[in-house]
Motif scaffolding. Structure first.
Motif, PDB file in Angstrom:
ATOM      1  N   ASN A 127      -1.554   6.604 -15.918  1.00 35.46           N
ATOM      2  CA  ASN A 127      -0.652   7.316 -16.820  1.00 35.46           C
ATOM      3  C   ASN A 127      -0.804   8.832 -16.718  1.00 35.46           C
ATOM      4  O   ASN A 127      -1.246   9.496 -17.662  1.00 35.46           O
ATOM      5  CB  ASN A 127      -0.879   6.857 -18.269  1.00 35.46           C
ATOM      6  CG  ASN A 127       0.208   7.343 -19.210  1.00 35.46           C
ATOM      7  OD1 ASN A 127       1.327   7.630 -18.792  1.00 35.46           O
ATOM      8  ND2 ASN A 127      -0.122   7.465 -20.493  1.00 35.46           N
ATOM      9  N   PRO A 128      -0.436   9.437 -15.600  1.00 33.73           N
ATOM     10  CA  PRO A 128      -0.619  10.879 -15.401  1.00 33.73           C
ATOM     11  C   PRO A 128       0.157  11.724 -16.404  1.00 33.73           C
ATOM     12  O   PRO A 128       1.350  11.505 -16.644  1.00 33.73           O
ATOM     13  CB  PRO A 128      -0.111  11.113 -13.976  1.00 33.73           C
ATOM     14  CG  PRO A 128       0.800   9.964 -13.700  1.00 33.73           C
ATOM     15  CD  PRO A 128       0.232   8.800 -14.447  1.00 33.73           C
TER      16      PRO A 128
ATOM     17  N   GLY B  43     -10.935  19.360 -11.413  1.00 34.39           N
ATOM     18  CA  GLY B  43     -10.532  19.514 -12.811  1.00 34.39           C
ATOM     19  C   GLY B  43      -9.076  19.169 -13.041  1.00 34.39           C
ATOM     20  O   GLY B  43      -8.684  18.802 -14.155  1.00 34.39           O
ATOM     21  N   GLY B  44      -8.257  19.281 -11.993  1.00 34.16           N
ATOM     22  CA  GLY B  44      -6.864  18.872 -12.098  1.00 34.16           C
ATOM     23  C   GLY B  44      -6.732  17.382 -12.356  1.00 34.16           C
ATOM     24  O   GLY B  44      -5.846  16.945 -13.103  1.00 34.16           O
TER      25      GLY B  44
ATOM     26  N   MET C 173      -3.574  16.757  -8.445  1.00 41.31           N
ATOM     27  CA  MET C 173      -2.585  16.369  -9.450  1.00 41.31           C
ATOM     28  C   MET C 173      -2.121  14.947  -9.119  1.00 41.31           C
ATOM     29  O   MET C 173      -0.954  14.715  -8.819  1.00 41.31           O
ATOM     30  CB  MET C 173      -1.418  17.361  -9.385  1.00 41.31           C
ATOM     31  CG  MET C 173      -0.516  17.426 -10.575  1.00 41.31           C
ATOM     32  SD  MET C 173       0.734  18.719 -10.233  1.00 41.31           S
ATOM     33  CE  MET C 173       1.539  18.801 -11.815  1.00 41.31           C
ATOM     34  N   PRO C 174      -3.025  13.975  -9.173  1.00 43.07           N
ATOM     35  CA  PRO C 174      -2.695  12.632  -8.678  1.00 43.07           C
ATOM     36  C   PRO C 174      -1.677  11.901  -9.539  1.00 43.07           C
ATOM     37  O   PRO C 174      -1.526  12.162 -10.735  1.00 43.07           O
ATOM     38  CB  PRO C 174      -4.045  11.901  -8.713  1.00 43.07           C
ATOM     39  CG  PRO C 174      -5.082  12.979  -8.827  1.00 43.07           C
ATOM     40  CD  PRO C 174      -4.422  14.074  -9.590  1.00 43.07           C
ATOM     41  N   ASP C 175      -1.013  10.955  -8.915  1.00 42.09           N
ATOM     42  CA  ASP C 175      -0.100  10.048  -9.600  1.00 42.09           C
ATOM     43  C   ASP C 175      -0.860   8.764  -9.942  1.00 42.09           C
ATOM     44  O   ASP C 175      -2.028   8.593  -9.576  1.00 42.09           O
ATOM     45  CB  ASP C 175       1.100   9.744  -8.697  1.00 42.09           C
ATOM     46  CG  ASP C 175       2.316   9.233  -9.469  1.00 42.09           C
ATOM     47  OD1 ASP C 175       2.172   8.907 -10.665  1.00 42.09           O
ATOM     48  OD2 ASP C 175       3.408   9.147  -8.870  1.00 42.09           O
ATOM     49  N   THR C 176      -0.201   7.842 -10.603  1.00 41.48           N
ATOM     50  CA  THR C 176      -0.806   6.562 -10.943  1.00 41.48           C
ATOM     51  C   THR C 176      -1.318   5.864  -9.682  1.00 41.48           C
ATOM     52  O   THR C 176      -0.602   5.751  -8.684  1.00 41.48           O
ATOM     53  CB  THR C 176       0.224   5.656 -11.642  1.00 41.48           C
ATOM     54  OG1 THR C 176       0.693   6.312 -12.828  1.00 41.48           O
ATOM     55  CG2 THR C 176      -0.389   4.318 -12.006  1.00 41.48           C
ATOM     56  N   GLY C 177      -2.574   5.428  -9.728  1.00 40.33           N
ATOM     57  CA  GLY C 177      -3.175   4.736  -8.595  1.00 40.33           C
ATOM     58  C   GLY C 177      -3.755   5.647  -7.526  1.00 40.33           C
ATOM     59  O   GLY C 177      -4.376   5.164  -6.576  1.00 40.33           O
ATOM     60  N   GLU C 178      -3.561   6.954  -7.660  1.00 40.26           N
ATOM     61  CA  GLU C 178      -4.095   7.920  -6.701  1.00 40.26           C
ATOM     62  C   GLU C 178      -5.341   8.597  -7.265  1.00 40.26           C
ATOM     63  O   GLU C 178      -5.580   8.610  -8.475  1.00 40.26           O
ATOM     64  CB  GLU C 178      -3.062   8.998  -6.383  1.00 40.26           C
ATOM     65  CG  GLU C 178      -1.791   8.507  -5.738  1.00 40.26           C
ATOM     66  CD  GLU C 178      -0.773   9.615  -5.533  1.00 40.26           C
ATOM     67  OE1 GLU C 178       0.244   9.357  -4.870  1.00 40.26           O
ATOM     68  OE2 GLU C 178      -0.985  10.743  -6.029  1.00 40.26           O
TER      69      GLU C 178
ATOM     70  N   GLN D 155      -5.576  13.068 -16.395  1.00 43.47           N
ATOM     71  CA  GLN D 155      -5.914  11.853 -17.121  1.00 43.47           C
ATOM     72  C   GLN D 155      -5.949  12.064 -18.634  1.00 43.47           C
ATOM     73  O   GLN D 155      -5.482  11.227 -19.399  1.00 43.47           O
ATOM     74  CB  GLN D 155      -7.278  11.332 -16.657  1.00 43.47           C
ATOM     75  CG  GLN D 155      -7.655   9.965 -17.218  1.00 43.47           C
ATOM     76  CD  GLN D 155      -6.724   8.867 -16.735  1.00 43.47           C
ATOM     77  OE1 GLN D 155      -6.588   8.597 -15.552  1.00 43.47           O
ATOM     78  NE2 GLN D 155      -6.039   8.221 -17.669  1.00 43.47           N
ATOM     79  N   VAL D 156      -6.480  13.192 -19.070  1.00 43.81           N
ATOM     80  CA  VAL D 156      -6.677  13.420 -20.507  1.00 43.81           C
ATOM     81  C   VAL D 156      -5.481  14.113 -21.158  1.00 43.81           C
ATOM     82  O   VAL D 156      -5.349  14.127 -22.386  1.00 43.81           O
ATOM     83  CB  VAL D 156      -7.960  14.244 -20.742  1.00 43.81           C
ATOM     84  CG1 VAL D 156      -7.747  15.708 -20.425  1.00 43.81           C
ATOM     85  CG2 VAL D 156      -8.478  14.091 -22.170  1.00 43.81           C
TER      86      VAL D 156
END
Length: 253
Positions: free
Chosen positions: A188-189, A95-96, A118-123, A101-102
């Motif tokens: 775009n996190p 859910g993180g 809590m991913p970054d862009t591309g993760e 994303q949203v």
């Protein structure tokens, strides 16, 4: 008296039109959307829900399909559309990734991560777990591309601090999660744009505690640690609710 009333009305209009910052903008966020993670549904949020409702929050619990990240983001936006006013998004586990994303949605005031990715862009959650794997070896794919936890290991690996009977029910009622949902890279996190809070579960065998700490440090999140399993939102609802309430008080600062 009439002159005083006119002055009060004019002053109120001055505040609304931007003469000075209105204190309403700094009011606590009262809408909370709880987003469940992989292998479970929204019912596990009930203890946290009950505390927040008692304390005057408007709480909504997302039931998303976990068939793809796109589907889960769409389900979250559908629920956001029903909120009146700013919203605090809370995500557990996978859910993180969903709230990351949203959460750029303008209605979202802040993000709370509970033992979550809590991913970054591309993760993605999958790519980050590959770098810092959790202790559990009980997660396996189904032939059609969904992930499932071996029910015999569910109590030990997912919910060790819950009664065995409760964990066994969760194991038998678990929701398989599409591998593609958990492996889709983030774009775009939201945590780069919105304030965030992280609860690290120190005995977590699904998402390594060090990975959770890395996420929090990278995002400059407000962090607390609780000695709990991956199911910390079920086993420690008071601590989880306390962090959510703290976030709600300061998300608009």
């Amino acid at each position: 008296m009439m002159i005083l009333n006119r002055f009060a009305s004019a002053f109120a209009a001055f505040l609304v039109l931007g003469g000075v910052s209105s204190p309403v903008l700094a009011a606590p966020v009262k809408n909370v959307v709880l987003v469940h993670g992989a292998f479970v549904d929204g019912s596990g949020w009930k203890p946290v829900h009950d505390i927040l409702i008692k304390h005057g929050y408007n709480v909504s619990i997302l039931q998303h399909p976990m068939t793809s990240l796109e589907d889960d983001v769409a389900a979250t936006k559908r629920l956001l559309d029903r909120q009146q006013g700013p919203v605090l998004l809370v995500g557990h586990s996978y859910g993180g990734s969903v709230i990351t994303q949203v959460g750029t949605d303008p209605r979202v005031a802040g993000l709370v991560y509970i033992a979550a990715h809590m991913p970054d862009t591309g993760e993605s959650g999958v790519s980050n777990k590959a770098k810092t794997p959790g202790a559990s070896k009980a997660i396996a794919p189904t032939p059609d591309g969904f992930l499932f936890i071996d029910p015999a290991r569910f109590h030990e690996d997912f919910a060790a601090d819950l009664p065995r009977e409760q964990a066994e029910f969760m194991a038998r009622s678990q929701m398989p999660t599409a591998l593609r949902a958990m492996s889709t890279p983030i774009v775009n996190p939201a945590w780069k744009l919105k304030p965030s809070w992280m609860l690290v579960s120190t005995e977590d065998k699904i998402i390594h505690p060090e990975l959770q700490r890395m996420y929090a440090a990278r995002a400059h999140s407000h962090k607390v640690e609780v000695k709990g399993s991956h199911a910390v939102y079920v086993s420690h609802p008071k601590e989880v609710a306390a962090l959510i309430e703290e976030a709600a008080k300061h998300a608009g600062d």
